[in-house]
Design a protein around this motif. Structure first.
Motif, PDB file in Angstrom:
ATOM      1  N   GLN A   1       0.958  -1.362  -0.143  1.00 20.85           N
ATOM      2  CA  GLN A   1       0.120   0.105   0.101  1.00 20.85           C
ATOM      3  C   GLN A   1       0.880   1.458   0.190  1.00 20.85           C
ATOM      4  OE1 GLN A   1      -2.356   0.966   3.401  1.00 20.85           O
ATOM      5  NE2 GLN A   1      -4.335   0.563   1.978  1.00 20.85           N
ATOM      6  N   SER A   2       2.178   1.135   0.421  1.00 22.90           N
ATOM      7  CA  SER A   2       2.963   2.142   0.448  1.00 22.90           C
ATOM      8  C   SER A   2       3.637   2.537  -0.992  1.00 22.90           C
ATOM      9  CB  SER A   2       4.011   1.975   1.610  1.00 22.90           C
ATOM     10  OG  SER A   2       5.028   1.273   1.298  1.00 22.90           O
ATOM     11  N   CYS A   3       3.674   1.863  -1.768  1.00 23.18           N
ATOM     12  CA  CYS A   3       4.029   1.799  -3.007  1.00 23.18           C
ATOM     13  C   CYS A   3       3.493   2.922  -3.893  1.00 23.18           C
ATOM     14  CB  CYS A   3       4.484   0.502  -3.886  1.00 23.18           C
ATOM     15  SG  CYS A   3       5.096  -0.793  -3.004  1.00 23.18           S
ATOM     16  N   GLU A   4       4.269   3.145  -4.806  1.00 28.92           N
ATOM     17  CA  GLU A   4       3.859   4.673  -5.666  1.00 28.92           C
ATOM     18  C   GLU A   4       2.882   4.293  -6.775  1.00 28.92           C
ATOM     19  OE1 GLU A   4       6.925   6.920  -7.368  1.00 28.92           O
ATOM     20  OE2 GLU A   4       7.602   7.623  -5.596  1.00 28.92           O
TER      21      GLU A   4
ATOM     22  N   PHE B   1      -7.502  -2.557  -1.121  1.00 31.16           N
ATOM     23  CA  PHE B   1      -6.541  -1.961  -0.317  1.00 31.16           C
ATOM     24  C   PHE B   1      -5.483  -0.979  -1.200  1.00 31.16           C
ATOM     25  CE2 PHE B   1      -7.391  -6.032   1.907  1.00 31.16           C
ATOM     26  CZ  PHE B   1      -8.363  -5.456   2.822  1.00 31.16           C
ATOM     27  N   LEU B   2      -5.366  -1.400  -2.446  1.00 31.87           N
ATOM     28  CA  LEU B   2      -4.530  -0.639  -3.203  1.00 31.87           C
ATOM     29  C   LEU B   2      -5.482   0.457  -3.937  1.00 31.87           C
ATOM     30  CD1 LEU B   2      -2.026  -3.043  -4.955  1.00 31.87           C
ATOM     31  CD2 LEU B   2      -2.061  -1.620  -2.785  1.00 31.87           C
ATOM     32  N   HIS B   3      -6.979   0.360  -3.747  1.00 29.23           N
ATOM     33  CA  HIS B   3      -7.635   1.369  -4.471  1.00 29.23           C
ATOM     34  C   HIS B   3      -7.815   1.544  -5.883  1.00 29.23           C
ATOM     35  CE1 HIS B   3      -8.649   2.629  -0.127  1.00 29.23           C
ATOM     36  NE2 HIS B   3      -7.337   2.778   0.099  1.00 29.23           N
ATOM     37  N   ILE B   4      -7.344   0.308  -6.560  1.00 27.79           N
ATOM     38  CA  ILE B   4      -7.497   0.328  -7.989  1.00 27.79           C
ATOM     39  C   ILE B   4      -9.085  -0.081  -8.216  1.00 27.79           C
ATOM     40  CG2 ILE B   4      -6.542  -0.709  -9.948  1.00 27.79           C
ATOM     41  CD1 ILE B   4      -4.432   0.687  -8.193  1.00 27.79           C
ATOM     42  N   ASP B   5      -9.793   0.853  -8.248  1.00 30.83           N
ATOM     43  CA  ASP B   5     -11.389   0.717  -8.276  1.00 30.83           C
ATOM     44  C   ASP B   5     -12.043   0.071  -9.529  1.00 30.83           C
ATOM     45  OD1 ASP B   5     -11.736   1.682  -5.630  1.00 30.83           O
ATOM     46  OD2 ASP B   5     -11.795   3.663  -6.525  1.00 30.83           O
ATOM     47  N   ASP B   6     -10.849   0.441 -10.511  1.00 33.56           N
ATOM     48  CA  ASP B   6     -11.350  -0.093 -11.969  1.00 33.56           C
ATOM     49  C   ASP B   6     -10.688  -1.294 -12.560  1.00 33.56           C
ATOM     50  OD1 ASP B   6      -9.156   1.409 -12.209  1.00 33.56           O
ATOM     51  OD2 ASP B   6      -9.660   2.418 -14.063  1.00 33.56           O
ATOM     52  N   VAL B   7     -10.472  -2.082 -11.706  1.00 34.78           N
ATOM     53  CA  VAL B   7      -9.622  -3.467 -11.977  1.00 34.78           C
ATOM     54  C   VAL B   7     -10.585  -4.172 -12.839  1.00 34.78           C
ATOM     55  CG1 VAL B   7      -8.756  -5.692 -11.324  1.00 34.78           C
ATOM     56  CG2 VAL B   7      -8.438  -3.508  -9.999  1.00 34.78           C
ATOM     57  N   ALA B   8     -10.087  -4.388 -14.017  1.00 37.97           N
ATOM     58  CA  ALA B   8     -10.868  -5.028 -14.903  1.00 37.97           C
ATOM     59  C   ALA B   8     -10.251  -6.537 -15.362  1.00 37.97           C
ATOM     60  CB  ALA B   8     -11.327  -4.448 -16.290  1.00 37.97           C
ATOM     61  N   LEU B   9     -10.410  -7.412 -14.836  1.00 36.58           N
ATOM     62  CA  LEU B   9      -9.686  -8.660 -15.051  1.00 36.58           C
ATOM     63  C   LEU B   9      -9.933  -9.300 -16.493  1.00 36.58           C
ATOM     64  CD1 LEU B   9      -9.926 -10.685 -11.751  1.00 36.58           C
ATOM     65  CD2 LEU B   9      -8.373  -8.847 -12.505  1.00 36.58           C
ATOM     66  N   ILE B  10      -9.203  -9.581 -17.228  1.00 36.82           N
ATOM     67  CA  ILE B  10      -9.235 -10.446 -18.416  1.00 36.82           C
ATOM     68  C   ILE B  10      -9.914 -11.837 -18.232  1.00 36.82           C
ATOM     69  CG2 ILE B  10      -8.449 -10.974 -20.857  1.00 36.82           C
ATOM     70  CD1 ILE B  10      -6.571  -8.831 -20.406  1.00 36.82           C
TER      71      ILE B  10
ATOM     72  N   SER C   1       0.678   0.690 -14.113  1.00 38.48           N
ATOM     73  CA  SER C   1       1.179   1.995 -14.291  1.00 38.48           C
ATOM     74  C   SER C   1       0.024   2.728 -13.209  1.00 38.48           C
ATOM     75  CB  SER C   1       1.318   2.699 -15.560  1.00 38.48           C
ATOM     76  OG  SER C   1       0.111   2.811 -16.182  1.00 38.48           O
ATOM     77  N   LYS C   2      -0.831   2.013 -12.581  1.00 40.03           N
ATOM     78  CA  LYS C   2      -2.039   2.800 -12.070  1.00 40.03           C
ATOM     79  C   LYS C   2      -1.254   3.328 -10.590  1.00 40.03           C
ATOM     80  CE  LYS C   2      -6.162   1.892 -14.110  1.00 40.03           C
ATOM     81  NZ  LYS C   2      -7.040   3.024 -14.296  1.00 40.03           N
ATOM     82  N   PRO C   3      -1.516   4.650 -10.245  1.00 37.69           N
ATOM     83  CA  PRO C   3      -0.997   5.149  -9.141  1.00 37.69           C
ATOM     84  C   PRO C   3      -1.696   4.682  -7.736  1.00 37.69           C
ATOM     85  CG  PRO C   3      -2.382   6.724 -10.037  1.00 37.69           C
ATOM     86  CD  PRO C   3      -2.227   5.649 -11.156  1.00 37.69           C
ATOM     87  N   ILE C   4      -0.888   4.618  -6.749  1.00 41.99           N
ATOM     88  CA  ILE C   4      -1.499   4.003  -5.316  1.00 41.99           C
ATOM     89  C   ILE C   4      -1.713   5.451  -4.499  1.00 41.99           C
ATOM     90  CG2 ILE C   4      -1.326   2.713  -3.543  1.00 41.99           C
ATOM     91  CD1 ILE C   4       0.380   0.628  -5.243  1.00 41.99           C
ATOM     92  N   ARG C   5      -2.854   5.281  -3.997  1.00 44.22           N
ATOM     93  CA  ARG C   5      -3.329   6.612  -3.032  1.00 44.22           C
ATOM     94  C   ARG C   5      -2.411   6.827  -2.022  1.00 44.22           C
ATOM     95  NH1 ARG C   5      -9.411   6.240  -1.491  1.00 44.22           N
ATOM     96  NH2 ARG C   5      -9.545   5.726  -3.837  1.00 44.22           N
ATOM     97  N   HIS C   6      -2.044   5.821  -1.129  1.00 43.79           N
ATOM     98  CA  HIS C   6      -1.446   5.925   0.070  1.00 43.79           C
ATOM     99  C   HIS C   6       0.303   5.617  -0.023  1.00 43.79           C
ATOM    100  CE1 HIS C   6      -5.030   6.122   2.212  1.00 43.79           C
ATOM    101  NE2 HIS C   6      -5.516   4.923   1.452  1.00 43.79           N
ATOM    102  N   ALA C   7       0.635   6.163  -1.436  1.00 43.52           N
ATOM    103  CA  ALA C   7       2.243   5.986  -1.500  1.00 43.52           C
ATOM    104  C   ALA C   7       2.935   6.853  -0.419  1.00 43.52           C
ATOM    105  CB  ALA C   7       2.392   6.583  -3.014  1.00 43.52           C
ATOM    106  N   ASP C   8       4.022   6.023  -0.284  1.00 40.92           N
ATOM    107  CA  ASP C   8       4.860   6.842   0.922  1.00 40.92           C
ATOM    108  C   ASP C   8       6.263   6.015   0.792  1.00 40.92           C
ATOM    109  OD1 ASP C   8       6.250   7.405   3.302  1.00 40.92           O
ATOM    110  OD2 ASP C   8       4.487   7.698   4.435  1.00 40.92           O
ATOM    111  N   GLN C   9       7.294   6.556   0.263  1.00 40.42           N
ATOM    112  CA  GLN C   9       8.550   5.887  -0.031  1.00 40.42           C
ATOM    113  C   GLN C   9       9.352   5.737   1.294  1.00 40.42           C
ATOM    114  OE1 GLN C   9       9.883   4.519  -2.967  1.00 40.42           O
ATOM    115  NE2 GLN C   9       7.815   4.714  -3.593  1.00 40.42           N
TER     116      GLN C   9
END
Length: 332
Positions: free
Chosen positions: A85-88, A149-158, A198-206
Motif C-alpha cells: 500500500q505504501s508503493c507509488e 487496499f490499493l484502491h484500484i477501483d477499475d480493476v478489469a480482469l481479462i 502504471s496505476k498510481p496508489i493513493r497511499h504511496a509513501d516511499q
C-alpha cells in the motif's frame, strides 16, 4: 482434525483471524482447530488446507472462498499488505507482493508472467495439494487486495482460471470477477491488462516503504529456506508413489544427486526421507478419503502401498483412527 508436520510450509496467522471473522459474521460454529491457532504468528499450511475443507464440508456454501475473501482486512495480510500500500504504483506494489509473498503463504510460490498486453499472476501448487476452495480464496484475496487496499477501483480482469472441475453454478464466479472464468485449467491464475501496472496508489509513501521493506526482509529471513531441490523432491515422490518405487536411491537418481547429499539436505531441515514421504502420504490420504467413490484398496494403491492393510496400519499411527472411522466423521 489431525495436524500434519508438513514440508509445504506455513501461513500467516492473520488468515486464521480471517476465518474466525467469517464464522462470527455468519453465526457459524468455528472449527476447534481454528480456535487453537488463533493468536499464533504462523501455523502449518496443512492446517489451513484442512480448515478450509472442513468449513466447505460443514456449510456447503457455493464458492466459499469468494465469500470468505470479502471479509479480508489489511491486518490479515500483515506487513506485506501495508508495504504494498505504501508503493507509488501498482507495478511496484505487485513486485513487493511477489518478493514477500512467502510471508503470507510459505509453500505456494507466486508466479508473475508479463508480455506486451497481459500480466498473469499464478499460484505454483500441484493440484493434489489444493482444492477448489483453497484456490478460490487465494485468487479472491488477490482481487480484493487490488480493489480495496490499493484502491484500484477499475480493476478489469481479462480471465480467471481454476484447476478443478466446474461447479454447478459457474455464474457466481463470473459475477464476482466480472470476466470469463475457466475451470479444469493447468494452473490457478488471473490475467490482467498489462497497462494496469502504471496505476498510481493513493497511499504511496516511499519513506514508510523503506521501513516496511526492512521489517519484511527480517521476517522473511526467519522462515525456513525452501529450495528448488525441495520442490523437485516433492514432484519426484508424487511420481513414484503409484510405481511403488519409494526408495531414496531411486529418488536421488531422478534428482541427479547422491543419496548422501539428499540425506544431508533433509537433515539440515530436521527431517528424513521417510518422514517426508509419510507427510505426503498422510496429506494425500485425507484428500482421497474425502472422495466417497474411492475404495480403501484404491487409496492404498494411490499412496504407494502394496496392501490395504499396510495403509490402514500407517493411517492409525497418524491419527489413532482407522481410515473407515476418519471417513465416517469427516466426510459428509
Amino acid at each position: 482434525m489431525q495436524q500434519i508436520t508438513s514440508y509445504q510450509g506455513s501461513v500467516y496467522g492473520g488468515l486464521g483471524d480471517l476465518l474466525l471473522r467469517y464464522c462470527q459474521a455468519n453465526q457459524l460454529p468455528a472449527p476447534t482447530q481454528l480456535l487453537h491457532v488463533q493468536n499464533l504468528p504462523r501455523f502449518d499450511y496443512q492446517v489451513w488446507y484442512q480448515l478450509l475443507n472442513e468449513l466447505d464440508q460443514q456449510h456447503n456454501q457455493p464458492a466459499l472462498g469468494l465469500d470468505i475473501a470479502q471479509y479480508v482486512e489489511l491486518k490479515h495480510l500483515g506487513v506485506l499488505g501495508y508495504l504494498a500500500q505504501s508503493c507509488e504504483h501498482l507495478g511496484e506494489a505487485l513486485l513487493r507482493y511477489h518478493d514477500f509473498y512467502r510471508l503470507i503463504y510459505d509453500g505456494s510460490p507466486l508466479i508473475f508472467n508479463k508480455n506486451q498486453d497481459h500480466l498473469i499472476i499464478g499460484w505454483d501448487v500441484p493440484k493434489v495439494f489444493t482444492t477448489q476452495v483453497t484456490n478460490e480464496i487465494a485468487i479472491a484475496i488477490m482481487y480484493q487486495f487490488l480493489r480495496h487496499f490499493l484502491h484500484i477501483d477499475d480493476v478489469a480482469l481479462i480471465q480467471v482460471d481454476f484447476m478443478h472441475p466446474a461447479p454447478k453454478d459457474t455464474m457466481i464466479y463470473q459475477r464476482y470477477f466480472g470476466c470469463p472464468v475457466l475451470f479444469s485449467q493447468p494452473t490457478a491464475q488471473i490475467v490482467l491488462p498489462s497497462q494496469i501496472l502504471s496505476k498510481p496508489i493513493r497511499h504511496a509513501d516511499q519513506t514508510l516503504q523503506h521501513l516496511l521493506m526492512a521489517q519484511a526482509q527480517t521476517l522473511l529471513e526467519k522462515l525456513p529456506h525452501t529450495t528448488q531441490l525441495d520442490e523437485r523432491l516433492q514432484q519426484a515422490i508424487l511420481k513414484q508413489l503409484q510405481k511403488q518405487q519409494l526408495n531414496i536411491e531411486v529418488i536421488a537418481t531422478q534428482l541427479h544427486t547422491s543419496v548422501r547429499q539428499l540425506q544431508r539436505h533433509l537433515q539440515s531441515q530436521n527431517t528424513t526421507f521417510q518422514a517426508r514421504v509419510q507427510a505426503i502420504r498422510q496429506m494425500l490420504a485425507f484428500k482421497y478419503l474425502q472422495d466417497p467413490h474411492l475404495s480403501l484398496q484404491e487409496i492404498a494403491l494411490l499412496l504407494g502401498y502394496s496392501e490395504q492393510s499396510a495403509f490402514q496400519r500407517a493411517f492409525k499411527l497418524w491419527t489413532q483412527q482407522t481410515p473407515q472411522q476418519w471417513r465416517k466423521h469427516n466426510v459428509m
